[in-house]
Each structure stands twice: as structure tokens, then as C-alpha cells.
Design a protein around this motif. Structure first.
Motif, PDB file in Angstrom:
ATOM      1  N   TYR A 289       0.827  -1.202   0.000  1.00  0.00           N
ATOM      2  CA  TYR A 289       0.000   0.000   0.000  1.00  0.00           C
ATOM      3  C   TYR A 289       0.863   1.255   0.000  1.00  0.00           C
ATOM      4  N   LYS A 290       1.985   1.205   0.709  1.00  0.00           N
ATOM      5  CA  LYS A 290       2.891   2.359   0.678  1.00  0.00           C
ATOM      6  C   LYS A 290       3.413   2.603  -0.727  1.00  0.00           C
ATOM      7  N   GLU A 291       3.756   1.513  -1.445  1.00  0.00           N
ATOM      8  CA  GLU A 291       4.199   1.673  -2.828  1.00  0.00           C
ATOM      9  C   GLU A 291       3.092   2.255  -3.692  1.00  0.00           C
ATOM     10  N   TYR A 292       1.862   1.813  -3.467  1.00  0.00           N
ATOM     11  CA  TYR A 292       0.733   2.327  -4.246  1.00  0.00           C
ATOM     12  C   TYR A 292       0.537   3.818  -4.000  1.00  0.00           C
TER      13      TYR A 292
ATOM     14  N   ILE B 244      -7.673  -3.420   2.641  1.00  0.00           N
ATOM     15  CA  ILE B 244      -7.985  -4.705   2.038  1.00  0.00           C
ATOM     16  C   ILE B 244      -9.116  -5.319   2.827  1.00  0.00           C
ATOM     17  N   SER B 245     -10.044  -5.946   2.140  1.00  0.00           N
ATOM     18  CA  SER B 245     -11.165  -6.544   2.832  1.00  0.00           C
ATOM     19  C   SER B 245     -10.645  -7.578   3.820  1.00  0.00           C
ATOM     20  N   GLY B 246     -11.066  -7.456   5.049  1.00  0.00           N
ATOM     21  CA  GLY B 246     -10.577  -8.347   6.076  1.00  0.00           C
ATOM     22  C   GLY B 246      -9.548  -7.700   6.969  1.00  0.00           C
TER      23      GLY B 246
ATOM     24  N   LYS C 206      -4.712 -12.925  -0.482  1.00  0.00           N
ATOM     25  CA  LYS C 206      -3.913 -13.273  -1.644  1.00  0.00           C
ATOM     26  C   LYS C 206      -3.795 -12.074  -2.583  1.00  0.00           C
ATOM     27  N   ASP C 207      -2.744 -12.111  -3.404  1.00  0.00           N
ATOM     28  CA  ASP C 207      -2.504 -10.996  -4.308  1.00  0.00           C
ATOM     29  C   ASP C 207      -3.636 -10.815  -5.316  1.00  0.00           C
ATOM     30  N   GLU C 208      -4.247 -11.918  -5.753  1.00  0.00           N
ATOM     31  CA  GLU C 208      -5.312 -11.775  -6.755  1.00  0.00           C
ATOM     32  C   GLU C 208      -6.569 -11.138  -6.182  1.00  0.00           C
TER      33      GLU C 208
ATOM     34  N   TYR D   7      -5.739  -3.084  -4.822  1.00  0.00           N
ATOM     35  CA  TYR D   7      -4.707  -2.168  -5.309  1.00  0.00           C
ATOM     36  C   TYR D   7      -3.831  -2.844  -6.348  1.00  0.00           C
ATOM     37  N   LEU D   8      -3.486  -4.113  -6.117  1.00  0.00           N
ATOM     38  CA  LEU D   8      -2.707  -4.838  -7.106  1.00  0.00           C
ATOM     39  C   LEU D   8      -3.513  -5.071  -8.375  1.00  0.00           C
ATOM     40  N   ILE D   9      -4.813  -5.334  -8.221  1.00  0.00           N
ATOM     41  CA  ILE D   9      -5.670  -5.524  -9.396  1.00  0.00           C
ATOM     42  C   ILE D   9      -5.728  -4.244 -10.218  1.00  0.00           C
ATOM     43  N   ALA D  10      -5.902  -3.110  -9.527  1.00  0.00           N
ATOM     44  CA  ALA D  10      -5.943  -1.826 -10.242  1.00  0.00           C
ATOM     45  C   ALA D  10      -4.610  -1.529 -10.917  1.00  0.00           C
ATOM     46  N   GLU D  11      -3.515  -1.888 -10.238  1.00  0.00           N
ATOM     47  CA  GLU D  11      -2.200  -1.642 -10.835  1.00  0.00           C
ATOM     48  C   GLU D  11      -1.984  -2.511 -12.068  1.00  0.00           C
TER      49      GLU D  11
END
Length: 345
Positions: free
Chosen positions: A54-57, A85-87, A94-96, A100-104
Motif C-alpha cells: 500500500y505504501k508503494e501504491y 484490504i477486505s478483512g 492473496k494478491d489476486e 490495489y494490485l488488481i488496479a495496478e
């Protein structure tokens, strides 16, 4: 003696046991509250990964100069349940499932598609320009009739440097194929042109890429600043240097390709029209005398052209060198704007 030892080590009457042991026992907490619970190592490692991502995002968004109101700070996002992140941080995600990873990934996919589209545009425009320059080739005055000049290597070199060298080779092949359809009589000169253009493009591309990634120039930013050069000027200088080396090698190679590839094909295809070694040599001599009449000092440098080898050295090498070096200069002028267009967001 035994009574003394008994009373010495026993509690006084009415106290009912060792007061120190009873005091220590009173300080004990229930078993479930004795120690503060700590998350497992895997859980703490997962929390660290989530916070780091999240910091990288956030940093990426700030670097892109987005509206700061759309980017939450890490502390405020962590304080809200389910914001990052939910939860929350307590659960392994998981990454999937990371939004934020999905948007990236979606942003990277979109950027790749846009870059691919721009490369297709550059390739198509380069191919059209190469075909046009090849069709409108011209004959230089005071030179043999078999020598024609065109600058179609300029878009080929540009496509190879900015898009891909294989795409540059494809432009060379397609350009000559279309030229052959338009002018079928030029079939004897097509192999010579393909070989020379490919050699020029591959040498220029290899030298340019090696110079950009060389460890000898790994401090190129400091080198540019010390010499007062911008990044655009630096890439332009490398293109000129690489293209100059490619032009020299290609000009030297043209002596062999013309003598052993172009002229034998011309002899075989146009033998019925009287095209042979004698007529070619006579054409070189006629052009040489014309140059001597225009520039008398040339006769003192080169007394005569009495063989085809001397004619190739006197006419073909300088003209080939000038042709490819002009293409290099044109590429150096257009490369930086094309590179900016391909990397534009």
C-alpha cells in the motif's frame, strides 16, 4: 535443636503458610490473561507485505501527481476497517484479491495496449514513408547510370531504434516487395539493397543499444551534466555516432555487393540490351571525365578510372556513405519526439 529448626523454617502461628509464597501467588493472573497474545510469524509477515504494497501504491500515486484528495495516507487507511484490504491487516489476503494490485495490473495492461498501438502507428507511417522514398529515388548528376540514391533507410532505422529491429527488417522486406511490384525491372537491384539496408540498420541498432546500456557509461547522467548535455542531446549524439559507424561499414561492404551481386545480375538480365562489363566500365569513365571537368583538382587526386574496382571506390563508396549518413542525421532529429510519443501516458 530439631524444634528450633522446625520453628525457624515454619510459619509463625496463625499465619497459615509462607507469606512470600502467598504474596507471589496473589500476583499471578489467570492463565488466559497471563501473557498478551501475539500474532503468528506468518500473520505478521502478511501484514508487513500488505502495508509495504500500500505504501508503494500511495507513493506511485503521489509521483504521478494525482489529486491528493483521492489518496489516503497509510495511517488513516489503516485505522478504517476494510479500507486497505477486505478483512483488514489481521487476515491473509492473496494478491489476486488485493484491489490495489488488481488496479495496478489493469493500469499496466492499459499502458501496454496504448504503447502497442503507438508502435503500430509508427511502424505503418515508417513503412509508408520508406515506400515513398524508395519510389522517388533519383540519379545524381555526373555519376554512372546504374547508381540511384534514395533515403528510404531513414524510416527503417527509425522504426528499428524506436520500435524493434525485427520490425525494421520487416519494413525493409515489405518496402522492396512493393517496389518490385511497381517496377518489376528492378529485380536485379533488390537483393543488393536489402543486404545493405539490413547491415546498416543492425549495426546502428546494436551500437546504439550497447552504448545506452554499457557499464562504461553507467554514470551517463553525471557525464551529461558535466558536459552540459540534456538527455535528448545525449541520445542524439549516440545515434549519430552509431549511424556513422554503420554508414562506414555499409559503404565498404557495397564494393563487394555491387561487384559480386548487383553487376552479375545486371549482366544476366540485360545482356540482350548490350549491358556488359565493357559498357559499365565505359559508363564509369564517362562519369569520371564529367567530374574532372567540373572539379579539375579531382584529376590530381585520382588520375584515372581504368577498372570497375576503381569506379566502385571512386563513386559507389562516397555516395553510399553520404546516403546512409544523411539517413542517420534525419533519424537523430526525429528519434527524441518519437520516443516521447511512445512513452507518453
Amino acid at each position: 535443636m530439631s524444634n528450633y529448626n522446625y520453628h525457624h523454617h515454619s510459619a509463625p502461628p496463625g499465619r497459615g503458610g509462607n507469606p512470600r509464597r502467598k504474596k507471589r501467588k496473589a500476583r499471578r493472573r489467570p492463565k488466559d490473561m497471563r501473557y498478551k497474545s501475539k500474532p503468528s510469524g506468518a500473520r505478521r509477515y502478511n501484514d508487513y507485505l500488505e502495508r509495504d504494497k500500500y505504501k508503494e501504491y500511495v507513493q506511485k500515486k503521489l509521483d504521478e501527481k494525482d489529486d491528493f484528495s483521492t489518496v489516503e495516507s497509510y495511517d488513516s487507511a489503516e485505522s478504517k476497517k476494510g479500507t486497505l484490504i477486505s478483512g483488514g491487516f489481521g487476515e491473509a489476503v492473496k494478491d489476486e484479491n488485493n484491489p490495489y494490485l488488481i488496479a495496478e495490473k489493469e493500469e499496466r495492461k492499459k499502458a501496454r495496449q496504448e504503447e502497442l498501438l503507438r508502435k503500430c502507428v509508427i511502424t505503418i507511417l515508417g513503412l509508408i514513408l520508406a515506400i515513398g522514398l524508395n519510389i522517388f529515388s533519383f540519379h545524381v548528376p555526373f555519376t554512372p547510370r546504374i547508381i540511384n540514391i534514395d533515403f528510404s533507410a531513414f524510416p527503417e532505422m527509425l522504426v528499428a531504434l524506436s520500435v524493434n529491429p525485427l520490425i525494421g527488417f520487416a519494413v525493409i522486406v515489405v518496402k522492396n516487395a512493393i517496389y518490385l511490384l511497381i517496377r518489376p525491372g528492378a529485380i536485379s537491384s533488390i537483393p543488393n539493397k536489402i543486404i545493405l539496408d539490413c547491415v546498416f540498420v543492425i549495426i546502428s541498432w546494436v551500437l546504439f543499444r550497447l552504448s545506452m546500456k554499457s557499464k562504461l557509461i553507467e554514470n551517463k547522467n553525471e557525464l551529461r551534466q558535466s558536459r552540459g548535455l540534456s538527455e535528448k542531446d545525449y541520445s542524439t549524439a549516440l545515434i549519430i555516432l552509431s549511424g556513422a559507424v554503420g554508414s562506414i561499414v555499409t559503404a565498404a561492404l557495397s564494393v563487394f555487393t555491387v561487384k559480386y551481386l548487383l553487376l552479375p545480375h545486371l549482366y544476366s538480365h540485360f545482356a540482350a540490351e548490350g549491358f556488359n562489363q565493357t559498357t559499365v566500365l565505359a559508363d564509369y569513365k564517362r562519369a569520371y571525365f564529367g567530374v574532372c571537368r567540373l572539379l579539375p583538382f579531382v584529376g590530381s587526386i585520382t588520375p584515372s578510372v581504368d577498372s570497375i574496382n576503381k569506379g566502385l571506390l571512386f563513386f559507389n563508396v562516397p555516395l553510399t556513405l553520404a546516403k546512409y549518413f544523411v539517413c542517420t542525421l534525419l533519424t537523430s532529429l526525429v528519434y527524441s519526439p518519437i520516443e516521447e510519443y511512445l512513452k507518453r501516458k
